[in-house]
Design a protein around this motif. Structure first.
Motif, PDB file in Angstrom:
ATOM      1  N   LEU A  28      -7.878  24.770  25.962  1.00  0.00           N
ATOM      2  CA  LEU A  28      -7.068  24.233  27.081  1.00  0.00           C
ATOM      3  C   LEU A  28      -7.264  25.086  28.332  1.00  0.00           C
ATOM      4  O   LEU A  28      -7.429  24.549  29.453  1.00  0.00           O
ATOM      5  CB  LEU A  28      -5.591  24.215  26.675  1.00  0.00           C
ATOM      6  N   TYR A  72       0.894  15.748  34.536  1.00  0.00           N
ATOM      7  CA  TYR A  72       1.053  15.720  33.082  1.00  0.00           C
ATOM      8  C   TYR A  72       0.634  17.065  32.489  1.00  0.00           C
ATOM      9  O   TYR A  72       1.331  17.634  31.616  1.00  0.00           O
ATOM     10  CB  TYR A  72       0.206  14.582  32.504  1.00  0.00           C
ATOM     11  N   ILE A  73      -0.484  17.568  32.959  1.00  0.00           N
ATOM     12  CA  ILE A  73      -0.985  18.861  32.408  1.00  0.00           C
ATOM     13  C   ILE A  73       0.020  19.977  32.694  1.00  0.00           C
ATOM     14  O   ILE A  73       0.265  20.854  31.867  1.00  0.00           O
ATOM     15  CB  ILE A  73      -2.375  19.185  33.005  1.00  0.00           C
ATOM     16  N   TRP A  82     -11.730  22.535  35.369  1.00  0.00           N
ATOM     17  CA  TRP A  82     -11.178  21.549  36.294  1.00  0.00           C
ATOM     18  C   TRP A  82     -10.831  22.189  37.634  1.00  0.00           C
ATOM     19  O   TRP A  82     -11.028  21.599  38.690  1.00  0.00           O
ATOM     20  CB  TRP A  82      -9.914  20.915  35.699  1.00  0.00           C
ATOM     21  N   PHE A 136     -11.221  19.989  26.804  1.00  0.00           N
ATOM     22  CA  PHE A 136      -9.907  19.368  26.626  1.00  0.00           C
ATOM     23  C   PHE A 136      -9.840  18.616  25.283  1.00  0.00           C
ATOM     24  O   PHE A 136      -8.828  18.633  24.592  1.00  0.00           O
ATOM     25  CB  PHE A 136      -9.621  18.420  27.795  1.00  0.00           C
ATOM     26  N   PHE A 160      -2.400  13.012  36.424  1.00  0.00           N
ATOM     27  CA  PHE A 160      -2.874  13.758  35.244  1.00  0.00           C
ATOM     28  C   PHE A 160      -2.554  15.248  35.377  1.00  0.00           C
ATOM     29  O   PHE A 160      -2.190  15.918  34.417  1.00  0.00           O
ATOM     30  CB  PHE A 160      -4.388  13.535  35.075  1.00  0.00           C
ATOM     31  N   PHE A 214      -2.812  10.127  20.550  1.00  0.00           N
ATOM     32  CA  PHE A 214      -2.909   9.015  21.511  1.00  0.00           C
ATOM     33  C   PHE A 214      -3.657   9.442  22.770  1.00  0.00           C
ATOM     34  O   PHE A 214      -4.486   8.696  23.307  1.00  0.00           O
ATOM     35  CB  PHE A 214      -1.505   8.509  21.855  1.00  0.00           C
ATOM     36  N   LEU A 267      -8.891  23.877  31.840  1.00  0.00           N
ATOM     37  CA  LEU A 267      -8.184  24.014  33.116  1.00  0.00           C
ATOM     38  C   LEU A 267      -9.007  24.813  34.120  1.00  0.00           C
ATOM     39  O   LEU A 267      -9.033  24.476  35.336  1.00  0.00           O
ATOM     40  CB  LEU A 267      -6.825  24.680  32.896  1.00  0.00           C
ATOM     41  N   ARG A 289      -7.087   7.988  24.274  1.00  0.00           N
ATOM     42  CA  ARG A 289      -7.289   7.564  25.666  1.00  0.00           C
ATOM     43  C   ARG A 289      -8.483   8.252  26.300  1.00  0.00           C
ATOM     44  O   ARG A 289      -9.215   7.633  27.077  1.00  0.00           O
ATOM     45  CB  ARG A 289      -6.030   7.860  26.494  1.00  0.00           C
ATOM     46  N   GLU A 305       0.958   6.939  34.229  1.00  0.00           N
ATOM     47  CA  GLU A 305      -0.477   6.880  34.519  1.00  0.00           C
ATOM     48  C   GLU A 305      -0.926   5.435  34.737  1.00  0.00           C
ATOM     49  O   GLU A 305      -1.748   5.154  35.598  1.00  0.00           O
ATOM     50  CB  GLU A 305      -1.247   7.510  33.357  1.00  0.00           C
ATOM     51  N   GLN A 317       1.715   8.181  29.883  1.00  0.00           N
ATOM     52  CA  GLN A 317       0.994   6.915  29.717  1.00  0.00           C
ATOM     53  C   GLN A 317       1.550   5.842  30.648  1.00  0.00           C
ATOM     54  O   GLN A 317       0.799   5.113  31.289  1.00  0.00           O
ATOM     55  CB  GLN A 317       1.100   6.434  28.247  1.00  0.00           C
TER      56      GLN A 317
END
Lengths: 662, 148
Positions: free
Chosen positions: B138, A45-46, B145, B72, A42, B54, B142, B58, A108, A105
Motif C-alpha cells: 500500500l 477513499y484512500i 501514485w 495496490f 479515489f 469487491f 501510494l 473493481r 465513485e 462505490q
C-alpha cells in the motif's frame, strides 16, 4: 512436536511496530497524494482507508505490545480488561473499512457520472448548442415563413381593391384592410375589438331603413350571404357609399365557425357610370333626333337664307322692304347658328375655324343667352382686340354656356361683365400652359353669383359633373373641349362674391389676318361677271333651286343633279362637249343615293383635275374639316349665302380656267 | 467548527468513554459477553474481506494499469489473505486446547503441535508475515501514485 512460542511473540512484537510504522507512513503518503488533487474521489477513499488502517494498526499494534509487556510482567488481569477495547476498535475499523468501501462505490459511481458530465460537458454543450441552433434555425424558418405568410396575407389584404373586414363569432372586428378603412373611415387600431354594427352601418338606398348586418346573417345562417344591390354604407364621417358586398363564415380546423369575413366594394362610381351611360344613351337618342331635325332645318334655312340674300340683292337698298329683308336674314343667320349648335351637339367634331374678331360673337352670344333676363351685362371689348382663328358657332356655344351658368347661379338677378384684352405680358398672367412663343387674347366673364363651392371647383369641367338638379353636366365639359380644340385654355376662380371664368385664345397667324383682310375687301354684292359651268348636286330640290338662282345671279352656267351618280353622268357627258363642267358642288349626304364623298372619289378617278366643293350642314364633319384629304378643293357650310358661294367658287375657278364665258 | 461546538463534542466523547470504561452488567439491557465478541470480530473480518475483495474485483474490472496499481493489487491480495488467516486463527484459537501451551511463570514459552490443526493455528499466529507486506504494498502504491 513442541515448538518454541518465541517466534510468535517476536513476530507479533516486531510486526506490530513495523505495521504501525507502515500504517502511519501510508497515511502520511496518502495525505500528500490527496493534497495534489482534492477533487479525486479515489484519493478521498484512500485517505479514509489508510486512516482506518492506521487506527486499526495503532489499536492492534499498541494492544499487542501492551499485551506482551503485561504478560511478561505478570499483569495478566490488566490485559483482560484492556483486550475487549483493542478488539472492539479492530472490529470497528474492519466494519468502517467495509462501509467506506461501500460508500466509495456509491460515491465513485456518482463521481464517475459527474466526471463523465464534466469531461463531456463541452461536447454535450456543443451537441446541445448544435441541436438548439438547429431548433432555433427551424423555429426561425417557421417564424420567417409564418412572418412571410402573414406579410403576404397582409399585403394581399392591403392590395385587395375591395374592403375586407373579419370578425370573431361575437361580431367583434378582428381585422380591417386599407380599403375598408378608407370606406368606413375607421382605422384598424380603432376598429379592432369593436362591434361590427358600430363599424359597418348599412341602410337601404331607397327608404333609408337600417339593413341587417351581414355578419349576423352569416352567423345565423352559417353560409355565404350576399347583400342587396341598394345597400348604402354610412362611414364614420357621414359619407355614404353604394356598396356591393358578401359575408362568408370562416371555418376553423375542427370545421366550426370561428369568425366571419365581409368583402365589400364601393360601387358608387359604377352606379354613377351606369347612370351616366343611361344618360349618354338618352343624350345620344336626343342627339340623333336633334341632328335629324337640325339637318332638315338647315336645308330649309338654306332655302330661306338663299332666297332672302337673293331678294336683298335684287332689291334696292333704299326700298322700304329692304330693312325687313335684312332683319329676316339676320334672324335666319341666328337660326342657322342654332342649327349648327344642334349639329355640333349631335355629332361633335373638330371646329371649322376662320379668322375672325371675337368681340361680335361674344356680344351676340351673351345677349342671346341673357334674353328675357333681368341680368345686366357689361362689355369691355377693345376695338384693337387681336383677331383669333375660331369656329364662330362653337365659340358662341362657349360664351352661351358660361353666361347661362352664370344666369342660373344668380337666379336671374345681378350683373355679369365680360372683358377682353390682348395679353402683352405673358409672365404676368402666371398661367403655365400658355406658350411663350404665341400671342393670346384673354376673355373674362365675371358674375356676381354666390360662387362655386371649393370641393366642386376641381370637378366642374368633368363630364356629367353638375350641381344643378336639372343639369346634364355637359355644358362646361363641352366648353373646355371646344377651348382645347382651339389651342386655348380656360380657368376658373371663385369666391363667395364672384366667379370669374378666364379664356385664353391664341391670336390668329398673320396669314389668317391676310385672309380676313381679303374677306373684307370682297364686294358685298357680286356682279354677274363670273364665268364657268357649275354642277350642283343635292338631294333637296329647294337647295338645288336656290343655289341655281344664286349661281345664275353670279353669272355661272348651272347643271343640277339630285344624287352623285346623276352628277357623274352629267359631268362625263359635259366633258365630251365643248362646254365641260368647271366645278361641282356636291352635297355630302344623299339618303338612298351616292353621296358627295363617293361621287367625288369617282369623279377624281375619271378626271384628276376635277374641281369639287363639298357642301354639308354638318360643319364639324371630318370631311368638311379635312376636305383636302378627300380630294375636295373647298367646302361650303349650309346654309350659305350668295357671298359664301361666290368666295368659294372664286377661290377655285380662275377666269383663265373657266372654259365657257358667260 | 466553532469552539463552542468543539467543546460540546469533547465533552460528549469523554462521557461515552466513561460509560464504556465503567460499564456494569445490567439486566435491563442485552448482555454482550462470551462468544458474542468473537463473532462480532469475525463478522468484522468477513466484512473487511468482502470490502477488499469487491475493490479488487473493481480494479480488475476497470483494468487499472500504470504506476502503483500493481502494488495496490498486491496490497488487496495480501490484506484479503491476512483477513482469511486471522479469521482462521481466531476460530482455531477457540478450538486449540490450552494444554498445547507450555506455560512458565504464566507466560507461554512453547507450543505442542499434535495435529494439522495445531500446526495451522501456530502458523496463523504469524499473521504479520502477511500484514506487513500488505501495508508495504500500500505504501509503495501510494508513493508511486504520489510521484505520478
Amino acid at each position: 512436536m513442541t515448538i518454541s512460542w518465541v517466534p510468535v511473540e517476536l513476530t507479533d512484537s516486531i510486526g506490530s511496530i513495523l505495521a504501525l510504522y507502515l500504517a502511519v507512513a501510508c497515511l502520511i503518503q496518502a495525505r500528500l497524494w490527496f493534497k495534489n488533487k482534492h477533487d479525486d474521489i479515489f484519493r478521498h477513499y484512500i485517505i479514509l482507508l489508510t486512516t482506518a488502517i492506521t487506527i486499526f494498526a495503532a489499536s492492534r499494534s499498541i494492544g499487542h505490545l501492551v499485551k506482551q509487556v503485561l504478560l511478561l510482567s505478570g499483569q495478566n488481569h490488566i490485559w483482560q480488561h484492556l483486550s475487549p477495547f483493542s478488539g472492539g476498535i479492530n472490529t470497528a475499523t474492519f466494519i468502517a473499512i467495509c462501509t467506506i468501501g461501500i460508500y466509495y462505490q456509491s460515491v465513485e459511481k456518482i463521481h464517475r457520472q459527474i466526471e463523465y458530465y464534466h469531461h463531456h460537458l463541452e461536447d454535450m454543450v456543443t451537441r446541445r448548442t448544435a441541436a438548439l441552433e438547429d431548433e432555433i434555425t427551424e423555429r426561425k424558418q417557421i417564424q420567417q415563413s409564418l412572418s412571410e405568410e402573414k406579410e403576404q396575407l397582409a399585403v394581399t389584404l392591403r392590395s385587395i381593391g375591395d374592403g375586407v373586414i373579419t370578425t370573431d363569432t361575437a361580431g367583434q372586428v378582428v381585422l380591417i384592410n386599407k380599403v375598408a378603412e378608407q370606406l368606413t373611415v375607421w382605422r384598424h387600431e380603432e376598429a379592432a375589438g369593436r362591434s361590427i354594427i358600430d363599424i359597418f352601418k348599412i341602410v337601404d338606398a331607397h327608404d333609408r331603413t337600417p339593413l341587417e348586418n351581414p355578419v349576423t346573417r352569416v352567423l345565423s345562417l352559417s353560409r355565404i350571404v350576399a347583400m342587396a344591390n341598394n345597400t348604402v354604407l354610412i362611414a364614420k364621417d357621414g359619407a355614404e357609399y353604394n356598396i356591393a358586398d358578401s359575408g362568408a363564415p370562416i371555418y376553423g380546423q375542427d370545421s366550426n365557425i370561428i369568425g366571419v369575413v365581409l368583402v365589400f366594394r364601393d360601387v358608387t362610381a359604377e352606379k354613377r357610370l351606369h347612370a351616366e351611360m343611361m344618360k349618354n344613351e338618352k343624350l345620344e337618342s336626343v342627339g340623333v333626333l336633334a341632328g335629324g331635325i337640325a339637318h332638315d332645318f338647315n336645308n330649309i334655312l338654306m332655302a330661306i337664307m338663299g332666297n332672302l340674300s337673293l331678294t336683298r340683292h335684287i332689291l334696292d337698298s333704299q326700298d322700304r322692304v329692304y330693312p325687313l329683308i335684312k332683319a329676316a336674314e339676320k334672324a335666319a343667320i341666328r337660326a342657322k347658328d342654332l342649327a349648327q349648335q344642334l349639329l355640333t351637339f349631335s355629332r361633335g367634331g373638330d371646329p371649322v375655324r376662320q379668322t375672325a374678331a371675337i368681340g361680335e360673337v361674344i356680344r351676340e352670344s351673351a345677349d342671346f343667352a341673357l334674353h328675357g333676363s333681368q341680368i345686366k351685362c357689361q362689355y369691355r371689348i377693345p376695338d384693337d382686340l387681336w383677331l383669333v382663328h375660331i369656329d364662330k358657332g362653337q365659340m358662341s356655344q362657349v360664351i352661351q354656356n358660361l353666361i347661362i351658368n352664370a344666369r342660373q347661379a344668380m337666379d336671374d338677378s345681378g350683373s355679369i361683365s365680360i372683358s377682353c384684352e390682348n395679353i402683352t405680358d405673358l409672365a404676368a398672367e402666371k398661367f403655365p400652359p400658355l406658350a411663350a412663343d404665341r400671342k393670346y387674347i384673354k376673355i373674362s366673364t365675371t358674375d356676381s353669383g354666390p360662387g362655386i363651392p371649393a370641393k366642386s371647383i376641381a370637378k366642374i369641367f368633368d363630364p356629367y359633373f353638375t350641381t344643378k338638379e336639372m343639369g346634364n353636366g355637359l355644358g362646361l365639359a363641352i366648353t373646355n373641349s371646344i377651348i382645347a380644340k382651339h389651342e386655348g385654355f380656360i380657368r376658373v376662380a371663385s369666391s363667395p362674391e364672384e366667379t370669374v371664368f378666364t379664356i385664353y385664345l391664341p391670336v390668329a397667324e398673320p396669314r389668317s389676318n391676310g385672309q380676313a383682310g381679303a374677306q373684307s375687301t370682297l364686294p358685298c354684292y357680286p356682279d354677274a361677271t363670273a364665268h364657268g359651268k357649275i354642277l350642283v348636286m343635292d338631294d333637296e330640290e329647294m337647295i338645288r333651286q336656290v343655289t341655281y338662282t344664286m349661281l345664275r345671279l353670279l353669272g355661272y352656267q348651272v347643271v343640277l343633279a339630285a344624287d352623285g351618280r346623276k352628277a357623274l353622268k352629267l359631268y362625263l357627258e359635259a366633258s365630251q362637249t365643248d362646254a365641260p363642267i368647271d366645278a361641282m358642288i356636291m352635297d355630302l349626304t344623299v339618303p338612298g343615293g351616292m353621296g358627295g364623298k363617293e361621287a367625288a372619289a369617282e369623279a377624281l378617278r375619271l378626271d384628276p383635275a376635277a374641281k369639287i366643293l363639298v357642301s354639308s350642314g354638318y360643319s364639324n364633319d371630318p370631311i368638311i374639316t379635312n376636305y383636302r384629304q378627300y380630294g375636295f378643293c373647298g367646302s361650303l357650310i349650309k346654309p350659305y349665302k350668295i357671298m359664301d358661294l361666290h368666295k368659294a367658287l372664286t377661290a377655285i375657278i380662275t377666269p383663265q380656267s373657266a372654259a365657257t364665258p358667260n | 467548527m466553532s469552539d463552542r461546538l468543539k467543546g460540546k463534542g469533547i465533552r460528549c466523547g469523554l462521557f461515552v468513554l466513561g460509560l464504556l470504561l465503567y460499564a456494569e452488567p445490567a439486566l435491563a439491557v442485552q448482555h454482550h459477553g462470551g462468544a458474542e465478541g468473537l463473532i462480532s470480530h469475525q463478522i468484522g473480518h468477513i466484512l473487511f474481506t468482502l470490502g477488499m475483495a469487491f475493490l479488487l474485483f473493481r480494479v480488475y474490472q476497470d483494468r487499472k494499469r500504470g504506476a502503483g496499481w500493481f502494488e495496490f493489487k498486491g496490497f488487496l491480495w495480501c490484506i484479503i489473505l491476512w483477513n482469511i488467516m486471522t479469521f482462521t486463527g481466531h476460530w482455531l484459537d477457540e478450538l486449540t486446547s490450552p494444554a498445547s501451551f507450555t506455560i512458565v511463570n504464566q507466560h507461554p514459552v512453547a507450543f505442542t503441535i499434535n495435529n494439522l490443526q495445531d500446526a495451522l493455528f501456530y502458523f496463523t499466529r504469524l499473521d504479520h508475515l502477511l500484514l506487513l507486506p500488505a501495508l508495504f504494498f500500500l505504501l509503495k502504491a501510494l508513493q508511486k501514485w504520489g510521484k505520478a
